[in-house]
Design a protein around this motif. Structure first.
Motif, PDB file in Angstrom:
ATOM      1  N   MET A  49       2.705  49.530  63.513  1.00 19.17           N
ATOM      2  CA  MET A  49       2.857  48.104  63.813  1.00 19.17           C
ATOM      3  C   MET A  49       1.490  47.506  64.160  1.00 19.17           C
ATOM      4  SD  MET A  49       5.093  45.733  63.836  1.00 19.17           S
ATOM      5  CE  MET A  49       6.793  45.788  64.370  1.00 19.17           C
ATOM      6  N   ARG A 107      -0.375  46.895  61.028  1.00 16.84           N
ATOM      7  CA  ARG A 107       0.115  45.705  60.316  1.00 16.84           C
ATOM      8  C   ARG A 107      -0.357  44.440  61.028  1.00 16.84           C
ATOM      9  NH1 ARG A 107       5.548  48.288  59.309  1.00 16.84           N
ATOM     10  NH2 ARG A 107       5.264  49.193  57.247  1.00 16.84           N
ATOM     11  N   ALA A 108      -0.329  44.483  62.363  1.00 14.99           N
ATOM     12  CA  ALA A 108      -0.719  43.305  63.139  1.00 14.99           C
ATOM     13  C   ALA A 108      -2.202  42.986  62.964  1.00 14.99           C
ATOM     14  CB  ALA A 108      -0.396  43.509  64.619  1.00 14.99           C
ATOM     15  N   LYS A 109      -2.972  43.958  62.467  1.00 11.22           N
ATOM     16  CA  LYS A 109      -4.392  43.705  62.209  1.00 11.22           C
ATOM     17  C   LYS A 109      -4.598  42.933  60.923  1.00 11.22           C
ATOM     18  CE  LYS A 109      -6.437  47.995  63.928  1.00 11.22           C
ATOM     19  NZ  LYS A 109      -7.073  49.208  63.363  1.00 11.22           N
ATOM     20  N   GLY A 110      -3.534  42.813  60.122  1.00 12.34           N
ATOM     21  CA  GLY A 110      -3.668  42.109  58.852  1.00 12.34           C
ATOM     22  C   GLY A 110      -4.004  43.020  57.695  1.00 12.34           C
ATOM     23  N   LEU A 111      -3.809  44.341  57.869  1.00 19.36           N
ATOM     24  CA  LEU A 111      -4.063  45.259  56.761  1.00 19.36           C
ATOM     25  C   LEU A 111      -2.959  45.117  55.722  1.00 19.36           C
ATOM     26  CD1 LEU A 111      -4.972  48.468  58.777  1.00 19.36           C
ATOM     27  CD2 LEU A 111      -6.485  46.681  57.936  1.00 19.36           C
ATOM     28  N   ASP A 112      -3.327  45.377  54.452  1.00 16.92           N
ATOM     29  CA  ASP A 112      -2.262  45.316  53.446  1.00 16.92           C
ATOM     30  C   ASP A 112      -1.448  46.602  53.494  1.00 16.92           C
ATOM     31  OD1 ASP A 112      -3.675  47.232  51.983  1.00 16.92           O
ATOM     32  OD2 ASP A 112      -4.850  45.679  51.006  1.00 16.92           O
ATOM     33  N   LYS A 126      -3.716  55.003  54.593  1.00 20.09           N
ATOM     34  CA  LYS A 126      -4.733  55.353  55.581  1.00 20.09           C
ATOM     35  C   LYS A 126      -4.119  55.690  56.941  1.00 20.09           C
ATOM     36  CE  LYS A 126      -8.907  53.463  57.698  1.00 20.09           C
ATOM     37  NZ  LYS A 126      -9.775  52.283  57.730  1.00 20.09           N
ATOM     38  N   HIS A 127      -3.168  54.881  57.365  1.00 17.17           N
ATOM     39  CA  HIS A 127      -2.657  55.067  58.727  1.00 17.17           C
ATOM     40  C   HIS A 127      -1.464  56.008  58.814  1.00 17.17           C
ATOM     41  CE1 HIS A 127      -5.073  52.174  61.097  1.00 17.17           C
ATOM     42  NE2 HIS A 127      -5.336  51.731  59.888  1.00 17.17           N
ATOM     43  N   LEU A 185       3.982  36.620  64.222  1.00 17.03           N
ATOM     44  CA  LEU A 185       3.173  37.369  63.253  1.00 17.03           C
ATOM     45  C   LEU A 185       3.967  37.671  61.985  1.00 17.03           C
ATOM     46  CD1 LEU A 185       1.505  39.932  65.651  1.00 17.03           C
ATOM     47  CD2 LEU A 185       0.285  38.356  64.183  1.00 17.03           C
ATOM     48  N   LEU A 230       6.321  39.864  61.746  1.00 16.34           N
ATOM     49  CA  LEU A 230       6.356  41.324  61.656  1.00 16.34           C
ATOM     50  C   LEU A 230       7.678  41.915  62.139  1.00 16.34           C
ATOM     51  CD1 LEU A 230       2.798  42.522  62.726  1.00 16.34           C
ATOM     52  CD2 LEU A 230       3.880  42.738  60.504  1.00 16.34           C
ATOM     53  N   ARG A 278      -0.982  37.651  55.916  1.00 14.86           N
ATOM     54  CA  ARG A 278      -1.806  38.805  56.284  1.00 14.86           C
ATOM     55  C   ARG A 278      -3.184  38.366  56.779  1.00 14.86           C
ATOM     56  NH1 ARG A 278      -1.918  41.649  51.324  1.00 14.86           N
ATOM     57  NH2 ARG A 278       0.314  41.904  51.226  1.00 14.86           N
ATOM     58  N   ARG A 306      -2.979  37.473  60.489  1.00 13.12           N
ATOM     59  CA  ARG A 306      -2.783  38.571  61.436  1.00 13.12           C
ATOM     60  C   ARG A 306      -4.113  39.228  61.772  1.00 13.12           C
ATOM     61  NH1 ARG A 306       1.484  40.981  57.623  1.00 13.12           N
ATOM     62  NH2 ARG A 306       3.254  39.581  57.971  1.00 13.12           N
ATOM     63  N   GLY A 307      -4.382  39.341  63.031  1.00  8.83           N
ATOM     64  CA  GLY A 307      -5.611  39.999  63.448  1.00  8.83           C
ATOM     65  C   GLY A 307      -6.804  39.071  63.482  1.00  8.83           C
ATOM     66  N   MET A 344      -2.162  40.654  68.383  1.00  7.39           N
ATOM     67  CA  MET A 344      -1.133  41.088  69.312  1.00  7.39           C
ATOM     68  C   MET A 344      -1.533  42.390  70.010  1.00  7.39           C
ATOM     69  SD  MET A 344       2.894  41.003  68.799  1.00  7.39           S
ATOM     70  CE  MET A 344       4.048  41.721  69.948  1.00  7.39           C
ATOM     71  N   GLU A 353     -13.517  53.299  64.257  1.00  5.64           N
ATOM     72  CA  GLU A 353     -12.988  52.929  62.944  1.00  5.64           C
ATOM     73  C   GLU A 353     -11.838  51.939  63.090  1.00  5.64           C
ATOM     74  OE1 GLU A 353     -13.677  53.038  59.921  1.00  5.64           O
ATOM     75  OE2 GLU A 353     -11.733  52.457  59.078  1.00  5.64           O
ATOM     76  N   GLN A 354     -11.028  52.138  64.130  1.00  2.00           N
ATOM     77  CA  GLN A 354      -9.863  51.262  64.280  1.00  2.00           C
ATOM     78  C   GLN A 354     -10.277  49.842  64.658  1.00  2.00           C
ATOM     79  OE1 GLN A 354      -6.168  53.006  65.893  1.00  2.00           O
ATOM     80  NE2 GLN A 354      -7.308  54.896  66.121  1.00  2.00           N
ATOM     81  N   ILE A 355     -11.417  49.714  65.336  1.00  2.00           N
ATOM     82  CA  ILE A 355     -11.909  48.363  65.641  1.00  2.00           C
ATOM     83  C   ILE A 355     -12.622  47.793  64.414  1.00  2.00           C
ATOM     84  CG2 ILE A 355     -13.398  46.990  67.136  1.00  2.00           C
ATOM     85  CD1 ILE A 355     -12.970  49.114  69.299  1.00  2.00           C
ATOM     86  N   GLU A 397     -12.199  48.362  61.368  1.00  2.00           N
ATOM     87  CA  GLU A 397     -11.269  48.055  60.293  1.00  2.00           C
ATOM     88  C   GLU A 397     -10.839  46.583  60.286  1.00  2.00           C
ATOM     89  OE1 GLU A 397      -7.657  50.739  58.824  1.00  2.00           O
ATOM     90  OE2 GLU A 397      -7.463  49.986  60.853  1.00  2.00           O
ATOM     91  N   VAL A 398     -10.494  46.105  61.472  1.00  2.00           N
ATOM     92  CA  VAL A 398      -9.979  44.732  61.538  1.00  2.00           C
ATOM     93  C   VAL A 398     -11.093  43.725  61.213  1.00  2.00           C
ATOM     94  CG1 VAL A 398     -10.289  44.499  64.034  1.00  2.00           C
ATOM     95  CG2 VAL A 398      -8.571  43.135  62.896  1.00  2.00           C
ATOM     96  N   ARG A 453     -13.647  44.398  59.212  1.00  2.00           N
ATOM     97  CA  ARG A 453     -13.903  44.554  57.772  1.00  2.00           C
ATOM     98  C   ARG A 453     -12.890  43.768  56.942  1.00  2.00           C
ATOM     99  NH1 ARG A 453     -13.180  50.025  57.108  1.00  2.00           N
ATOM    100  NH2 ARG A 453     -14.781  50.423  58.662  1.00  2.00           N
ATOM    101  N   VAL A 454     -11.637  43.767  57.393  1.00  2.00           N
ATOM    102  CA  VAL A 454     -10.599  43.094  56.617  1.00  2.00           C
ATOM    103  C   VAL A 454     -10.801  41.573  56.624  1.00  2.00           C
ATOM    104  CG1 VAL A 454      -8.130  42.564  56.544  1.00  2.00           C
ATOM    105  CG2 VAL A 454      -8.896  44.890  56.916  1.00  2.00           C
ATOM    106  N   HIS A 455     -11.230  41.033  57.763  1.00  2.00           N
ATOM    107  CA  HIS A 455     -11.226  39.579  57.895  1.00  2.00           C
ATOM    108  C   HIS A 455     -12.591  38.912  57.754  1.00  2.00           C
ATOM    109  CE1 HIS A 455      -7.028  39.529  58.894  1.00  2.00           C
ATOM    110  NE2 HIS A 455      -7.216  40.432  59.829  1.00  2.00           N
ATOM    111  N   MET A 475      -9.841  45.516  69.935  1.00  2.00           N
ATOM    112  CA  MET A 475      -9.373  45.423  68.562  1.00  2.00           C
ATOM    113  C   MET A 475      -8.769  44.049  68.303  1.00  2.00           C
ATOM    114  SD  MET A 475      -7.437  48.780  67.321  1.00  2.00           S
ATOM    115  CE  MET A 475      -5.779  48.200  67.427  1.00  2.00           C
TER     116      MET A 475
END
Lengths: 312, 338
Positions: free
Chosen positions: A206, A209-214, A221-222, B60, B62, B91, B94-95, B100, B117-119, B121-122, B124-126, B171
């Protein structure tokens, strides 16, 4: 890490001694006189007695085990009663074929089970999922000797697409590996699906997903790496089972591997060969086991740290 | 994406969310209305199962579907109804625009990926940035929440619960969202750590000009950080007002019950005064007030007629028949669920 590997290799010794003990006694207590079989039914008792003495059968089983182990520790697993080949020679000749078959069986199993398992989990209760699970259940339920015979009937006799046995061509391996790998493929599909279903409900999915990943990144990956932890352990066990079930498959497809060598040797009462091959197979399986544990360590960082290769 | 520069960040109108399960339809959210201004903090207070998390997840988009379905309502983020957005556009929000923070930091970080990596990632996406920039930015975020940036390559299990929640906050704020939703961010933590985490959130909210929705069942946490408060019962708001309205002139019997069930050192009684009974069966539809069965002021009318929304002043309203008789000039009556 190195220390761990050394420890594991040392632990092999008691395992090998135990296995040799059990196999040696089972084989030697089995009915049927090897000397009589070697000599043939027509031969007179005197000659048979001589052969018996040559092979050392006039001693007690315990004595013979002692002698056998003494030689084995020096790297001599004896010679075949029938050919002049030593057991190690004969084994080395056959083992590449068995490993090849085991490898392709696992590859076949993984190629089908991973995607089917993953998609079934993501689209739970969809038609694809239901169909996949029916196939998996069928795969688990079909015994490999029956599947092998059916495969020969269809692909070799009727369609004449693939050879029914032997290993002359590169594609000779196809039917045996499908036969050998089907059960594992079916079990792995179910494993992957349930493992994936469990992971996909975790909070961190979750979060992802909340990060906006596809969805592709979320799954591959996750989710997948977490779902793979139990799957890899099982896959390793399957590779080991593959080598065991090779005895059946190799016999059906006249595949010149160790499994068939053992079956042949048993029917000829070639005791040295049987005991030697089982000990060597045990050794190889233990090594595979060790490699699997090392792969496991690579996937799960928590285990990695306990071996002190965390940093870097 | 171009957006109007309006003061209202979030405007949720009459949101209805059902979970369609094999055992029946669960009415999780029944006509929720939220209006949130820039930089404002809203506390959503209520018991477990009141529909708080579902409301948050709707923003969101979700909600696990199936079984969750948004049946009705509109959610405007700076004037655009996000319920009409295609998934790909959603999408992107989100983030980056809305983030959230989840309840349990122990499980909300992926155990096999490094926290760095988890930080990263977000970001990199946006954001368009090369990988060095991304890593530098992620390390900066770690420092912002009070974690040394050389721990970038560490895995979640190497951190304590409080530190994990800081990482989750890092994050969530990495792309400077305009709206941060925190779903019980301190519930799973020790009391001392709770205070630290609230402090971090309060500081960063100021620093990044973020609006905040804080979901909690802890009135103490609300008092600490929120400007306005919505008290939620059985999927809809039963009392709403500024922090002062809710704490100093509590109106709804349920809100009153919430305050009474807090342990109080000044009036230490033999027993606490909990609200009797438990949340009503969410598969049921009510003709009257959902709190009827547990309410000590309940009269027949409460069971038969849905209570109206009664405005007590510009900021404070209550949904209860007890205040029906307040002079009409003072109140603006709307039917709950309109």
């Amino acid at each position: 890490m190195l220390k761990y590997i050394m420890k594991r290799i040392l632990m092999l010794l008691p395992v090998l001694i135990g296995v040799s003990f059990i196999v040696f006694f089972i084989v030697n207590l089995a009915p049927g006189d090897p000397a009589r079989i070697i000599a043939g039914v027509e031969t007179d008792e005197e000659t048979v007695e001589r052969i018996r003495e040559d092979l050392g059968f006039n001693k007690t089983v315990v004595e013979r085990y002692g002698i056998y182990m003494w030689k084995a520790l020096q790297g001599d697993l004896g010679t075949s009663y029938y050919s002049n080949k030593t057991v190690i020679e004969a084994f080395m000749e056959r083992i590449p074929n068995t490993l090849l078959l085991g490898f392709w069986s696992v590859v076949f199993g993984l190629i089908i089970s991973m995607p089917v398992g993953i998609i079934s989990a993501i689209k739970q209760y969809s038609i694809f999922d239901n169909l996949g699970m029916v196939l998996a259940l069928t795969g688990i339920s079909i015994p490999s000797f029956w599947l092998g015979i059916l495969a020969i009937l269809l692909f070799s006799l009727k369609l004449q697409l693939l050879p029914s046995g032997g290993n002359e061509f590169w594609y000779s391996v196809i039917l045996p590996s499908i036969t050998n790998g089907t059960q594992m493929m079916a079990l792995m599909t179910r494993m992957t699906r349930s493992s994936m279903l469990e992971v996909i409900r975790q909070d961190y999915i979750m979060t992802a997903r909340a990060k906006g990943l596809d969805e592709k990144t979320v799954v591959l990956k996750h989710a997948l790496r977490n779902a793979l932890i139990p799957v890899v352990t099982t896959a390793g066990n399957f590779l080991i089972m593959m080598i065991g079930s090779a005895v059946v498959t190799e016999t059906i497809f006249s595949w010149p591997g160790v499994g068939r060598l053992i079956v042949e040797s048993i029917s000829k009462r070639d005791l040295n060969m049987v005991v030697g091959c089982v000990i060597l197979i045990t050794f190889i399986i233990s090594i595979i086991n060790l490699v699997i544990d090392l792969i496991y360590v690579l996937i799960d960082p928590k285990i990695r740290s306990s071996y002190g290769i965390m940093k870097g | 994406m171009h957006r109007s520069n309006s003061e209202i960040i979030l405007d949720m109108k009459n949101l209805v969310v059902d979970y369609e399960t094999d055992d029946g339809i669960v009415h999780a959210v029944n006509g929720m209305n939220i209006k949130l201004n820039r930089k404002q903090s809203l506390g959503i207070v209520g018991e477990t199962g009141a529909g708080k998390t579902t409301t948050a997840l709707s923003i969101l988009r979700l909600i696990p579907d199936p079984p969750g379905v948004i049946k009705n309502g509109e959610i405007f983020l700076e004037g655009e109804d996000i319920l009409l957005y295609p998934e790909a556009k959603m999408r992107k929000l989100r983030g980056s625009y809305v983030s959230m923070i989840f309840q349990d930091p122990m499980t909300s970080l992926n155990p096999v990926l490094t926290v760095g990596e988890q930080i990263s990632e977000v970001i990199r996406v946006h954001r368009k940035a090369d990988s060095e920039d991304v890593i530098r930015k992620a390390k900066e975020m770690l420092e912002v929440v009070g974690i040394k940036s050389d721990r970038y390559n560490d895995f979640p299990y190497q951190f304590s619960g409080g530190m994990k929640q800081r990482i989750v906050i890092a994050m969530a704020l990495a792309c400077y969202p305009k709206l941060l939703i925190a779903d019980e961010p301190t519930t799973a933590l020790d009391v001392t750590i709770q205070a630290q985490i609230l402090e971090v959130m309060k500081d960063l909210k100021e620093k990044f000009d973020t609006s905040l929705i804080l979901i909690t069942h802890d009135l103490g946490v609300v008092a600490e950080i929120c400007d306005i408060v919505s008290v939620v019962y059985a999927g809809s708001i039963i009392e709403h007002g500024t922090l002062r309205d809710i704490f100093k002139s509590t109106k709804h019997p349920y809100t009153e019950g919430l305050f009474n069930s807090l342990p109080n050192i000044n009036a230490r009684a033999e027993f606490l005064k909990p609200i009797p009974g438990s949340m009503p069966d969410p598969t049921q539809v009510y003709t009257g007030c959902a709190f009827y069965e547990r309410c000590k002021y309940a009269v027949d009318k409460c069971n038969a007629v849905k209570p109206p929304k009664i405005w007590l002043n510009d900021t404070h309203y209550v949904v209860c028949h007890k205040y029906d008789d307040i002079e009409l000039t003072q109140k603006e009556v709307e039917n709950n669920g309109m």
